[in-house]
Design an enzyme around this catalytic site. Structure first.
Site, PDB file in Angstrom:
ATOM      1  N   TYR A   1      -0.162  24.965   5.679  1.00  0.00           N
ATOM      2  CA  TYR A   1      -1.370  23.930   6.123  1.00  0.00           C
ATOM      3  C   TYR A   1      -1.923  24.380   7.140  1.00  0.00           C
ATOM      4  CZ  TYR A   1      -0.823  19.455   3.537  1.00  0.00           C
ATOM      5  OH  TYR A   1      -0.669  18.493   2.472  1.00  0.00           O
TER       6      TYR A   1
ATOM      7  N   ARG B   1       1.529   3.550   0.518  1.00  0.00           N
ATOM      8  CA  ARG B   1       0.380   2.616   0.030  1.00  0.00           C
ATOM      9  C   ARG B   1       0.740   2.002  -1.073  1.00  0.00           C
ATOM     10  NH1 ARG B   1      -2.607   8.401   0.132  1.00  0.00           N
ATOM     11  NH2 ARG B   1      -0.376   8.922  -0.321  1.00  0.00           N
TER      12      ARG B   1
ATOM     13  N   ASP C   1       6.545  12.031   8.377  1.00  0.00           N
ATOM     14  CA  ASP C   1       5.623  12.792   7.591  1.00  0.00           C
ATOM     15  C   ASP C   1       5.933  14.398   8.043  1.00  0.00           C
ATOM     16  OD1 ASP C   1       3.197  12.838   5.520  1.00  0.00           O
ATOM     17  OD2 ASP C   1       2.804  14.501   6.878  1.00  0.00           O
TER      18      ASP C   1
HETATM   19  O1  LIG Z   1      -2.882   6.758   4.094  1.00  0.00           O
HETATM   20  C1  LIG Z   1      -1.703   6.477   4.427  1.00  0.00           C
HETATM   21  O2  LIG Z   1      -1.634   5.071   4.533  1.00  0.00           O
HETATM   22  C2  LIG Z   1      -0.678   7.278   4.486  1.00  0.00           C
HETATM   23  C3  LIG Z   1      -0.376   8.065   3.469  1.00  0.00           C
HETATM   24  C4  LIG Z   1       1.055   8.844   3.953  1.00  0.00           C
HETATM   25  C5  LIG Z   1       1.027  10.107   4.238  1.00  0.00           C
HETATM   26  N1  LIG Z   1       2.437  10.594   4.468  1.00  0.00           N
HETATM   27  C6  LIG Z   1       3.114   9.421   4.250  1.00  0.00           C
HETATM   28  C7  LIG Z   1       2.364   8.472   3.550  1.00  0.00           C
HETATM   29  C8  LIG Z   1       2.663   7.312   2.828  1.00  0.00           C
HETATM   30  C9  LIG Z   1       2.216   7.196   1.549  1.00  0.00           C
HETATM   31  O3  LIG Z   1       2.376   8.204   0.729  1.00  0.00           O
HETATM   32  O4  LIG Z   1       1.608   6.151   0.958  1.00  0.00           O
HETATM   33  C10 LIG Z   1       4.434   9.482   4.184  1.00  0.00           C
HETATM   34  C11 LIG Z   1       5.330  10.537   3.516  1.00  0.00           C
HETATM   35  N2  LIG Z   1       4.824  11.854   3.470  1.00  0.00           N
HETATM   36  C12 LIG Z   1       5.964  12.655   2.857  1.00  0.00           C
HETATM   37  C13 LIG Z   1       6.958  11.545   2.697  1.00  0.00           C
HETATM   38  C14 LIG Z   1       8.346  12.110   2.275  1.00  0.00           C
HETATM   39  C15 LIG Z   1       8.483  11.669   0.879  1.00  0.00           C
HETATM   40  O5  LIG Z   1       7.281  12.327  -0.146  1.00  0.00           O
HETATM   41  O6  LIG Z   1       9.085  10.713   0.308  1.00  0.00           O
HETATM   42  C16 LIG Z   1       6.526  10.191   3.209  1.00  0.00           C
HETATM   43  C17 LIG Z   1       7.557   9.257   3.459  1.00  0.00           C
HETATM   44  C18 LIG Z   1       7.754   8.436   1.993  1.00  0.00           C
HETATM   45  C19 LIG Z   1       8.764   7.262   2.361  1.00  0.00           C
HETATM   46  O7  LIG Z   1       9.156   7.031   3.505  1.00  0.00           O
HETATM   47  O8  LIG Z   1       8.987   6.448   1.504  1.00  0.00           O
HETATM   48  C20 LIG Z   1       6.143  14.034   2.715  1.00  0.00           C
HETATM   49  C21 LIG Z   1       4.596  14.720   2.373  1.00  0.00           C
HETATM   50  N3  LIG Z   1       3.590  14.386   3.282  1.00  0.00           N
HETATM   51  C22 LIG Z   1       2.777  15.677   3.023  1.00  0.00           C
HETATM   52  C23 LIG Z   1       3.174  16.183   2.029  1.00  0.00           C
HETATM   53  C24 LIG Z   1       2.873  17.580   1.378  1.00  0.00           C
HETATM   54  C25 LIG Z   1       1.685  17.221   0.366  1.00  0.00           C
HETATM   55  O9  LIG Z   1       1.784  16.185  -0.468  1.00  0.00           O
HETATM   56  O10 LIG Z   1       0.859  18.130   0.423  1.00  0.00           O
HETATM   57  C26 LIG Z   1       4.798  15.825   1.962  1.00  0.00           C
HETATM   58  C27 LIG Z   1       5.818  16.602   0.945  1.00  0.00           C
HETATM   59  C28 LIG Z   1       5.968  15.370  -0.156  1.00  0.00           C
HETATM   60  C29 LIG Z   1       5.050  15.778  -1.287  1.00  0.00           C
HETATM   61  O11 LIG Z   1       5.001  16.853  -1.700  1.00  0.00           O
HETATM   62  O12 LIG Z   1       4.425  14.573  -1.650  1.00  0.00           O
HETATM   63  C30 LIG Z   1       1.495  15.670   3.250  1.00  0.00           C
HETATM   64  C31 LIG Z   1       0.556  14.292   3.508  1.00  0.00           C
HETATM   65  N4  LIG Z   1       0.697  13.639   4.326  1.00  0.00           N
HETATM   66  C32 LIG Z   1       0.125  12.527   3.902  1.00  0.00           C
HETATM   67  C33 LIG Z   1      -0.748  12.684   2.783  1.00  0.00           C
HETATM   68  C34 LIG Z   1      -1.634  11.770   1.907  1.00  0.00           C
HETATM   69  C35 LIG Z   1      -3.078  11.959   2.419  1.00  0.00           C
HETATM   70  C36 LIG Z   1      -3.949  10.914   1.454  1.00  0.00           C
HETATM   71  O13 LIG Z   1      -4.135  11.054   0.458  1.00  0.00           O
HETATM   72  O14 LIG Z   1      -4.238   9.827   2.081  1.00  0.00           O
HETATM   73  C37 LIG Z   1      -0.596  14.133   2.401  1.00  0.00           C
HETATM   74  C38 LIG Z   1      -0.849  14.962   1.392  1.00  0.00           C
HETATM   75  C39 LIG Z   1      -0.696  14.240  -0.007  1.00  0.00           C
HETATM   76  O15 LIG Z   1       0.233  13.408  -0.108  1.00  0.00           O
HETATM   77  O16 LIG Z   1      -1.364  14.751  -0.751  1.00  0.00           O
HETATM   78  C40 LIG Z   1       0.013  11.181   4.536  1.00  0.00           C
END
Ligand SMILES: O=C(O)CCc1c2[nH]c(c1CC(=O)O)Cc1[nH]c(c(CC(=O)O)c1CCC(=O)O)Cc1[nH]c(c(CC(=O)O)c1CCC(=O)O)Cc1[nH]c(c(CCC(=O)O)c1CC(=O)O)C2
Length: 373
Positions: A167, A42, A87
């Site tokens: 989760y 994002r 993810d």
């Molecule tokens: O809305 C979007 O466009 C997708 C958002 C998005 C997600 N996964 C994503 C992305 C890309 C990004 O972060 O921008 C893509 C994503 N999720 C993750 C990774 C690996 C990393 O963190 O580098 C990645 C890939 C990052 C990359 O390729 O650079 C891993 C992930 N997803 C998740 C978790 C567990 C957690 O965070 O509770 C975790 C573990 C890492 C962490 O603790 O941050 C679960 C998850 N998936 C997601 C979300 C966001 C929901 C929101 O607030 O809209 C969430 C919860 C959160 O981040 O708080 C969706």
């Protein structure tokens, strides 16, 4: 012991492993390797444009789109590693578990797993074999990325069993994961079965990324901080160990190595708000530990006996601070990282969505310039 295919980038003619891989192996490279968790996503206008209209999970399962999104931050920032755009819930989705990602909230499970019967149903309806049958889009996306990356390594990742199980039991994001932590004690056998199931799926998911070309693997136990050390060691770490074992059994031979010795793919463990579990994480045996922003790297290194490569741990709060303050913080973190055998610079948690991408590009340049202070 599985030898990675000759097509694996680390084996296919690339003689010198990257600064990232060398640092994870505990050898301080001549360039400070830097990448950012959540670097794809994002914070990038090109991500928002490409993903517009495509649901998150669909984007992850479209090999061309997932590969392009993975590459965007590498092209823009010049980071020393890519992290696969996926993810932690993708393995569950591919195994047929009903899950969605709600923007602004996170993963949501319409059918939470609360009882022993729920666990039995989950394991019966969504065995790891279902994931293996559906893994092709992940392998194809990884192959697309590594074909374009060249010498830059790709990091594969998976969620740790506890974070996935939390989760599933909670049904979505939760602050203290009380239901999950309760199940651990009200029905230890059901909990053990659930963790074993999650561990196997994450293991298959990680193994697929590595055997398709990822050069390192990171396990995210984002929610482990809510556990006591006693509960972590008794009810959680064996399952994380199982997931990591799936990757550790993979070997590659560096063509440059004189003796043709098989080498394991380096692994990283990361958790948030879990300083009290640092020594327990070290017992998992990963090459390196990712540290969040709460504890200075020199303090973490001292607690670990100075022998564990560390990754992190810029405080994301500084990303919106004046450049002078950010540079001072960067210098502090780089200096503290010198207490470890080797250091991979990263944030202490993922890139906040509202981050100015120019700041991340600037950080990479400054880190490379200051890396040998
Ligand atoms: O809305 C979007 O466009 C997708 C958002 C998005 C997600 N996964 C994503 C992305 C890309 C990004 O972060 O921008 C893509 C994503 N999720 C993750 C990774 C690996 C990393 O963190 O580098 C990645 C890939 C990052 C990359 O390729 O650079 C891993 C992930 N997803 C998740 C978790 C567990 C957690 O965070 O509770 C975790 C573990 C890492 C962490 O603790 O941050 C679960 C998850 N998936 C997601 C979300 C966001 C929901 C929101 O607030 O809209 C969430 C919860 C959160 O981040 O708080 C969706």
């Amino acid at each position: 012991m599985n030898i990675l295919p000759a097509t694996h980038p680390l084996a296919a003619g690339r003689t010198a492993s990257s600064a990232l891989v060398r640092a994870l192996q505990g050898v301080r490279p001549d360039r400070l390797p830097v990448w950012f968790m959540r670097q794809a996503g994002r914070s990038l206008p090109e991500y928002r444009q490409l993903r517009a209209g495509t649901p998150m999970l669909d984007a992850c399962l479209d090999p061309e789109m997932a590969a392009e999104i993975t590459l965007q931050p590498v092209r823009r920032h010049g980071v020393d590693a890519a992290i696969f755009f996926s993810d932690i819930v993708i393995p569950l989705k591919l195994a047929g578990v009903e899950v969605d990602i709600v923007a602004g909230r996170g993963p949501v499970f319409p059918r939470p797993v609360r009882t022993a019967a729920d666990v039995e149903r989950l394991c019966a309806e969504h065995p790891a074999e279902s994931l293996r049958q559906a893994i092709a889009p992940i392998r194809e996306a990884v192959q697309r990325v590594t074909a374009e990356l060249g010498a830059t390594p790709l990091i594969g990742f998976a969620g740790a069993p506890f974070t996935l199980a939390a989760y599933l039991v909670e049904g979505g994001p939760s602050r203290d994961h009380l239901r999950a932590r309760a199940l651990m004690h009200t029905d230890p056998e059901a909990w053990k079965r659930l963790l074993a199931w999650a561990a196997e799926l994450s293991g298959v998911f990680l193994e697929a990324q590595v055997s398709a070309g990822a050069s390192a693997a990171q396990l995210f136990d984002s929610w482990a901080g809510s556990l006591s050390a006693r509960d972590y060691t008794a009810h959680v770490s064996p399952s994380s160990m199982h997931t990591l074992e799936r990757v550790r059994q993979l070997r590659w031979v560096d063509p440059a190595s004189a003796d043709g010795e098989e080498q394991p793919v380096p692994t990283i463990h990361f958790a948030v708000g879990a300083d009290h579990l640092l020594e327990d994480f070290a017992r998992l045996g990963t090459n390196a530990l990712g540290i969040d922003w709460r504890i200075p790297l020199d303090e973490a290194s001292a607690r670990l006996g100075g022998g564990v490569p560390l990754q992190g741990n810029l405080n994301p709060a500084f990303l919106s601070a004046p450049e002078q303050a950010l540079e001072a913080h960067l210098r502090e973190v780089i200096q503290a990282g010198r207490s470890a055998p080797a250091h991979v610079l990263n944030l202490g948690h993922g890139v906040p969505p509202e981050t100015d991408p120019e700041v991340l590009s600037w950080l990479v340049q400054r880190a490379h310039a200051l890396g040998n202070i």
